[in-house]
Write a protein that holds these residues in place. Structure first.
Motif, PDB file in Angstrom:
ATOM      1  N   TYR A  14      29.542  64.434  92.448  1.00 63.84           N
ATOM      2  CA  TYR A  14      28.482  63.739  91.906  1.00 63.84           C
ATOM      3  C   TYR A  14      27.318  64.669  91.546  1.00 63.84           C
ATOM      4  O   TYR A  14      26.646  64.432  90.676  1.00 63.84           O
ATOM      5  CB  TYR A  14      28.059  62.680  92.976  1.00 63.84           C
ATOM      6  CG  TYR A  14      28.824  61.332  92.847  1.00 63.84           C
ATOM      7  CD1 TYR A  14      28.809  60.528  91.468  1.00 63.84           C
ATOM      8  CD2 TYR A  14      29.388  60.868  94.071  1.00 63.84           C
ATOM      9  CE1 TYR A  14      29.473  59.286  91.575  1.00 63.84           C
ATOM     10  CE2 TYR A  14      30.188  59.774  93.925  1.00 63.84           C
ATOM     11  CZ  TYR A  14      30.196  59.011  92.902  1.00 63.84           C
ATOM     12  OH  TYR A  14      31.006  57.811  92.865  1.00 63.84           O
ATOM     13  N   PHE A  37      24.497  55.395  85.850  1.00 59.81           N
ATOM     14  CA  PHE A  37      25.270  56.634  85.680  1.00 59.81           C
ATOM     15  C   PHE A  37      26.470  56.869  85.227  1.00 59.81           C
ATOM     16  O   PHE A  37      26.812  57.678  84.592  1.00 59.81           O
ATOM     17  CB  PHE A  37      25.241  57.094  87.119  1.00 59.81           C
ATOM     18  CG  PHE A  37      26.113  58.386  87.600  1.00 59.81           C
ATOM     19  CD1 PHE A  37      25.579  59.551  87.397  1.00 59.81           C
ATOM     20  CD2 PHE A  37      27.333  58.223  88.059  1.00 59.81           C
ATOM     21  CE1 PHE A  37      26.148  60.769  87.660  1.00 59.81           C
ATOM     22  CE2 PHE A  37      27.959  59.352  88.305  1.00 59.81           C
ATOM     23  CZ  PHE A  37      27.247  60.670  88.184  1.00 59.81           C
ATOM     24  N   TYR A  38      27.228  55.845  85.225  1.00 61.88           N
ATOM     25  CA  TYR A  38      28.653  55.771  84.906  1.00 61.88           C
ATOM     26  C   TYR A  38      28.665  56.076  83.217  1.00 61.88           C
ATOM     27  O   TYR A  38      29.111  56.881  82.614  1.00 61.88           O
ATOM     28  CB  TYR A  38      29.466  54.365  85.069  1.00 61.88           C
ATOM     29  CG  TYR A  38      30.843  54.659  84.868  1.00 61.88           C
ATOM     30  CD1 TYR A  38      31.843  55.362  85.471  1.00 61.88           C
ATOM     31  CD2 TYR A  38      31.406  53.792  83.570  1.00 61.88           C
ATOM     32  CE1 TYR A  38      33.137  55.376  85.129  1.00 61.88           C
ATOM     33  CE2 TYR A  38      32.703  53.795  83.391  1.00 61.88           C
ATOM     34  CZ  TYR A  38      33.603  54.707  84.072  1.00 61.88           C
ATOM     35  OH  TYR A  38      34.840  54.652  83.853  1.00 61.88           O
ATOM     36  N   SER A  86      27.167  59.467  82.229  1.00 64.02           N
ATOM     37  CA  SER A  86      28.158  60.651  82.609  1.00 64.02           C
ATOM     38  C   SER A  86      29.013  60.600  81.498  1.00 64.02           C
ATOM     39  O   SER A  86      29.663  61.701  81.411  1.00 64.02           O
ATOM     40  CB  SER A  86      28.887  60.434  83.917  1.00 64.02           C
ATOM     41  OG  SER A  86      29.658  59.267  83.869  1.00 64.02           O
ATOM     42  N   ARG A  87      29.209  59.682  80.526  1.00 63.04           N
ATOM     43  CA  ARG A  87      29.974  59.788  79.512  1.00 63.04           C
ATOM     44  C   ARG A  87      29.106  60.374  78.110  1.00 63.04           C
ATOM     45  O   ARG A  87      29.469  59.935  76.939  1.00 63.04           O
ATOM     46  CB  ARG A  87      30.566  58.440  79.069  1.00 63.04           C
ATOM     47  CG  ARG A  87      32.043  58.361  79.535  1.00 63.04           C
ATOM     48  CD  ARG A  87      31.995  58.813  81.250  1.00 63.04           C
ATOM     49  NE  ARG A  87      33.051  58.563  81.992  1.00 63.04           N
ATOM     50  CZ  ARG A  87      33.432  59.020  82.998  1.00 63.04           C
ATOM     51  NH1 ARG A  87      32.748  59.829  83.473  1.00 63.04           N
ATOM     52  NH2 ARG A  87      34.739  58.735  83.536  1.00 63.04           N
ATOM     53  N   ALA A 112      27.604  66.125  88.329  1.00 64.58           N
ATOM     54  CA  ALA A 112      27.400  65.314  87.366  1.00 64.58           C
ATOM     55  C   ALA A 112      25.926  65.016  87.233  1.00 64.58           C
ATOM     56  O   ALA A 112      25.366  64.258  86.311  1.00 64.58           O
ATOM     57  CB  ALA A 112      28.446  64.118  87.318  1.00 64.58           C
ATOM     58  N   PHE A 152      32.642  66.592  82.544  1.00 69.89           N
ATOM     59  CA  PHE A 152      33.393  65.484  82.543  1.00 69.89           C
ATOM     60  C   PHE A 152      33.773  65.004  83.958  1.00 69.89           C
ATOM     61  O   PHE A 152      34.171  65.895  84.552  1.00 69.89           O
ATOM     62  CB  PHE A 152      34.631  65.045  81.717  1.00 69.89           C
ATOM     63  CG  PHE A 152      35.293  63.740  81.774  1.00 69.89           C
ATOM     64  CD1 PHE A 152      34.661  62.813  80.954  1.00 69.89           C
ATOM     65  CD2 PHE A 152      36.176  63.604  82.747  1.00 69.89           C
ATOM     66  CE1 PHE A 152      35.264  61.538  81.018  1.00 69.89           C
ATOM     67  CE2 PHE A 152      36.681  62.307  82.759  1.00 69.89           C
ATOM     68  CZ  PHE A 152      36.205  61.409  81.912  1.00 69.89           C
ATOM     69  N   LEU A 153      33.304  63.743  84.565  1.00 65.24           N
ATOM     70  CA  LEU A 153      33.686  63.528  85.920  1.00 65.24           C
ATOM     71  C   LEU A 153      34.415  62.185  86.012  1.00 65.24           C
ATOM     72  O   LEU A 153      34.283  61.148  85.555  1.00 65.24           O
ATOM     73  CB  LEU A 153      32.285  63.480  86.681  1.00 65.24           C
ATOM     74  CG  LEU A 153      32.618  62.547  88.074  1.00 65.24           C
ATOM     75  CD1 LEU A 153      33.453  63.363  88.864  1.00 65.24           C
ATOM     76  CD2 LEU A 153      31.335  62.187  88.744  1.00 65.24           C
ATOM     77  N   ALA A 154      36.013  62.566  86.255  1.00 65.73           N
ATOM     78  CA  ALA A 154      36.703  61.143  86.423  1.00 65.73           C
ATOM     79  C   ALA A 154      36.492  60.716  88.018  1.00 65.73           C
ATOM     80  O   ALA A 154      36.470  61.562  88.877  1.00 65.73           O
ATOM     81  CB  ALA A 154      37.949  61.580  86.390  1.00 65.73           C
ATOM     82  N   MET A 155      35.701  59.590  88.097  1.00 62.60           N
ATOM     83  CA  MET A 155      35.218  59.087  89.277  1.00 62.60           C
ATOM     84  C   MET A 155      36.221  58.397  90.125  1.00 62.60           C
ATOM     85  O   MET A 155      37.415  57.950  89.794  1.00 62.60           O
ATOM     86  CB  MET A 155      34.192  58.157  89.173  1.00 62.60           C
ATOM     87  CG  MET A 155      32.968  58.725  88.485  1.00 62.60           C
ATOM     88  SD  MET A 155      31.619  57.490  88.165  1.00 62.60           S
ATOM     89  CE  MET A 155      30.765  58.449  86.979  1.00 62.60           C
ATOM     90  N   HIS A 181      42.315  54.912  83.035  1.00 61.78           N
ATOM     91  CA  HIS A 181      41.391  54.767  82.005  1.00 61.78           C
ATOM     92  C   HIS A 181      40.532  55.745  81.925  1.00 61.78           C
ATOM     93  O   HIS A 181      39.881  56.400  81.053  1.00 61.78           O
ATOM     94  CB  HIS A 181      40.612  53.470  82.318  1.00 61.78           C
ATOM     95  CG  HIS A 181      39.229  52.990  81.574  1.00 61.78           C
ATOM     96  ND1 HIS A 181      38.114  52.675  82.006  1.00 61.78           N
ATOM     97  CD2 HIS A 181      39.297  53.183  80.334  1.00 61.78           C
ATOM     98  CE1 HIS A 181      37.126  52.567  81.005  1.00 61.78           C
ATOM     99  NE2 HIS A 181      37.915  52.897  79.738  1.00 61.78           N
ATOM    100  N   GLU A 182      40.186  56.434  83.315  1.00 63.16           N
ATOM    101  CA  GLU A 182      39.270  57.598  83.433  1.00 63.16           C
ATOM    102  C   GLU A 182      40.076  58.656  82.584  1.00 63.16           C
ATOM    103  O   GLU A 182      39.512  59.525  81.978  1.00 63.16           O
ATOM    104  CB  GLU A 182      39.049  57.961  84.909  1.00 63.16           C
ATOM    105  CG  GLU A 182      38.544  57.107  85.808  1.00 63.16           C
ATOM    106  CD  GLU A 182      37.085  57.139  85.414  1.00 63.16           C
ATOM    107  OE1 GLU A 182      36.417  56.015  84.684  1.00 63.16           O
ATOM    108  OE2 GLU A 182      36.288  57.937  85.678  1.00 63.16           O
ATOM    109  N   PRO A 241      35.521  54.157  89.634  1.00 63.75           N
ATOM    110  CA  PRO A 241      35.049  54.105  88.638  1.00 63.75           C
ATOM    111  C   PRO A 241      34.302  52.796  88.631  1.00 63.75           C
ATOM    112  O   PRO A 241      34.488  51.692  89.123  1.00 63.75           O
ATOM    113  CB  PRO A 241      36.179  53.941  87.590  1.00 63.75           C
ATOM    114  CG  PRO A 241      37.315  54.850  88.438  1.00 63.75           C
ATOM    115  CD  PRO A 241      37.020  54.425  89.892  1.00 63.75           C
ATOM    116  N   VAL A 242      33.130  52.687  87.777  1.00 60.82           N
ATOM    117  CA  VAL A 242      32.302  51.361  87.953  1.00 60.82           C
ATOM    118  C   VAL A 242      32.573  50.195  86.931  1.00 60.82           C
ATOM    119  O   VAL A 242      32.731  50.613  85.760  1.00 60.82           O
ATOM    120  CB  VAL A 242      30.598  51.890  87.781  1.00 60.82           C
ATOM    121  CG1 VAL A 242      29.707  50.953  87.948  1.00 60.82           C
ATOM    122  CG2 VAL A 242      30.317  53.170  88.751  1.00 60.82           C
TER     123      VAL A 242
END
Ligand SMILES: Nc1ncnc2c1ncn2[C@@H]1O[C@H](COP(=O)(O)OP(=O)(O)O)[C@@H](O)[C@H]1O
Ligand SMILES: [Mg+2]
Lengths: 398, 252
Positions: B51, A339-340, A343-344, B54, B87-90, B156-157, B93-94
């Motif tokens: 979420y 997903f991450y 999402s980019r 996205a 764009f989603l800044a989480m 980084h996001e 982040p994973v």
């Protein structure tokens, strides 16, 4: 059969009763044909082995050998008494029938010598190209590295053949040795292989088992230690496709104090009935005080219908150790990672490709041989093309 | 002109006791040049909203609509939404082990633009983006988010936000866990993005602190899966003074 000094010293070690590593013998009669119920054979599809586990002829001609032996190393094929002298040079007694038969029946030994203090900068390559899957054969290889020598050896298996092989590695005191065994066989090949190393005092041994091709590949990568301070890194990378059986077994037998073993095996599986097995045996004997061991196996399951078996076994007979641990995990793609990346803007297939490359990357770097690194990246890419990248346009996959 | 339109959005997640509704009718319109702050207590459904926009597979939209410039976002896959300009800044982040930041950024940029960026300007752009967010250039060789501090992940996001240049950015608690210096750096990044032509921002936060650096056009108080009240920046000041109590009581 001459019993060499090293064999004698191995025999003097305390006997450890364990079904995981049955006692060895050079006498073929002491090794009944496996039925598949034995602990060490229960995962292997015996029916597909072309009788190599039983009584298939081992004198067939089905492999073309070519070599690249740079300065600082010598290679020869020896026979007769000279070959017999080398059987068991690693101190190992065969504990499976095919290995006992190879030791007893195969007339020649491929002998690679790197003399003491010789540093060979270019990889030494032994290329085994299978020429006939219907023919069975056996092979005995000895890689001998003198004290304080340094070398990289690549055993490269391609083409079609059915082969039972024993490779014995003797790593002299203080030597720094890398052995990479690549199983990039054609789809119909069968390969039973036992690679046994004796690691000298303060020596460094790195073994990498890399398996992509073949109908059945079963490889044991074992180490024992000849003195304190030896260190072994056992690496493995495999990619099993539909119908393939790829089985890797390691055995780090800590026979000396202050020795180290570190094993990392990573595999990916894709396609109906792709089956991988990893069995990680570590034995810490009473004498082996102050040792360190860690073993890890990770499997990434890319499609339905695959099976990954992963079994770490740690047997500890002394409490006086520095550290011992293991990890084993088998997982599908992590939804959150995909997903991450998606999402980019990255497509699902491309995201999966990134994750698989990422999964193998650190391991590929650990192998530490640049020409092999490039080849592995290409091979991983080719494997991905079979499923994950099928629907990707060529350009995006580049 | 860019418009993200969320209309009566209902979203549920699968739980052991069956589906549980988390978003209970969210309606919001974000136009180019606007920054909408969404403020709400923990568990009110803010991340669920982010979420769902996205397209995270864990969340099921049961009714309502989301459109970007009239296009049905809910019909799009996750990557299509990103390529359409979201764009989603989480919030969390994973980590993606083994995938380097520079490879990740280049792959993402190539996907969003439909062609690989020109190498020379791209390397310059990446280095500039990292530097502006106080991230060391060696960052490029590290694995995505692996071993990053909380603050590094958030910076980084925002570096990605600036490089990928979407139409609408959803920032999910990008301010949480940042010290004041990092908060300023991150806010400057968001403000540079807002300064570009035609950008919309949905800024999700738990605290009013970040709104001192990023002035919102509108503030929405989010409680129990929907917008409880909307207003201008003065609504944030009221929350700063009185907290969420008033809204929670109304809701109870
Ligand atoms: N998979 C799930 N199963 C059950 N409840 C969930 C799940 N995911 C989220 N929730 C619940 O949904 C609510 C909203 O969560 P979230 O959107 O993360 O809130 P916020 O971001 O505002 O803190 C919380 O009560 C949370 O516990
Ligand atoms: Mg949240």
């Amino acid at each position: 059969m001459t019993i060499t000094d090293s064999v004698r010293s191995a025999l003097e070690l305390d006997k450890v009763e364990s079904h995981l590593h049955p006692h060895g013998s050079f006498d073929v009669a002491e090794h009944p044909v496996p039925t598949g119920r034995e602990e060490i054979w229960r995962f292997t599809p015996l029916k597909r082995l072309k009788e190599l586990h039983a009584d298939a002829p081992l004198d067939g001609r089905n492999v073309a050998l070519s070599t690249q032996v740079p300065e600082g190393a010598t290679f020869e094929i020896v026979t007769g008494a000279e070959a017999r002298e080398l059987r068991g040079v690693s101190g190992w007694l065969p504990n499976v029938r095919f290995a006992a038969r190879v030791m007893a029946e195969v007339p020649a030994t491929l002998l690679l010598d790197v003399p003491r203090e010789s540093e060979v900068t270019e990889p030494i390559v032994l290329d085994f190209d299978g020429t006939d899957p219907a023919v069975t054969s056996g092979g005995h290889v000895v890689l001998r590295f003198g004290a304080h020598s340094k070398a990289v050896v690549v055993l490269n298996h391609t083409g079609s053949a059915a082969v039972a092989a024993v490779c014995e590695v003797v790593v002299g005191d203080g030597a720094d040795v890398t052995v990479v065994s690549i199983q990039d066989w054609a789809d119909d090949a069968v390969h039973l292989s036992h690679q046994q190393a004796r690691v000298g005092r303060d020596a460094t041994y790195r073994h990498a088992a890399i398996s992509f091709g073949g109908d059945v590949v079963r490889m044991d990568s074992n180490v024992t230690y000849d003195g304190p301070g030896g260190s072994a890194e056992l690496l493995g990378l495999y990619f099993a496709d539909a119908g393939q059986h790829i089985e890797h077994r390691i055995f780090a037998d800590h026979t000396a104090p202050r020795t180290k073993s570190h094993a990392v095996y990573k595999g990916a599986l894709q396609g109906e009935k792709a089956h991988t097995v990893w069995v990680g045996n570590v034995l810490i004997r009473k004498v082996a005080e102050g040792i360190e061991t860690y073993e890890e196996n990770r499997n990434l399951v890319l499609t339905d219908g695959c099976q990954a078996d992963s079994i770490p076994n740690l047997e500890i007979e002394t409490g006086e150790i520095e550290g011992a641990g293991h990890a084993s995990a088998t997982a599908r793609f992590d939804d959150n990672q995909l997903f991450y990346l998606q999402s980019r803007g990255v497509s699902e297939a491309e995201a999966q490709r990134l994750v698989v490359h990422g999964f193998f990357n650190d391991l590929i770097r650990k192998v530490g041989v640049p020409s092999i690194e490039d080849r592995l990246l290409t091979t991983v890419e080719a494997e991905l093309a079979k499923n994950v990248l099928k629907e990707l346009p060529a350009e995006a996959g580049a | 002109m860019t418009t993200l339109e969320i209309n009566d959005l209902h979203v549920s997640v699968e739980t052991e006791d069956g589906p549980k509704e988390i978003l209970k009718g969210v309606t919001l319109t974000i136009k180019a040049g606007e920054t909408h702050a969404i403020m709400g207590p923990n568990g009110s459904g803010k991340s669920t909203l982010a979420y769902s926009i996205a397209g995270h597979p864990k969340y099921t939209v049961t009714s309502g609509s989301v459109t970007l410039d009239g296009e049905d976002v809910l019909e799009m896959s996750v990557d299509e939404r990103a390529r359409a300009g979201l764009f989603l800044a989480m919030q969390y982040p994973v980590e993606v082990p083994g995938v380097s930041v520079s490879n990740f950024l280049r792959t993402a940029k190539t996907a969003i633009d439909g062609q690989a960026p020109k190498l020379r300007t791209w390397v310059k752009d990446v280095n500039a983006a990292l530097e502006q967010l106080n991230l060391d250039p060696s960052f490029g060789t590290r694995s995505v988010n692996e071993g990053f501090s909380g603050g590094e992940k958030k910076r980084h996001e925002i570096a990605q936000l600036e490089l990928l240049d979407p139409k609408v950015a959803v920032l999910d608690e990008t301010d949480s866990g940042l010290d004041i210096d990092a908060l300023k750096v991150v806010s400057e990044g968001v403000n540079r993005f807002r300064g570009r032509e035609g950008k919309g921002v949905l800024l999700i936060t738990h605290y009013t602190r970040i709104l001192r650096y990023i002035e919102p056009t509108y503030v929405h108080v989010f409680v129990d899966g929907k917008v409880a009240e909307s207003g201008g920046p003065e609504l944030a000041e009221e929350l700063e003074a009185n907290g969420y109590d008033r809204f929670l009581k109304v809701n109870a």
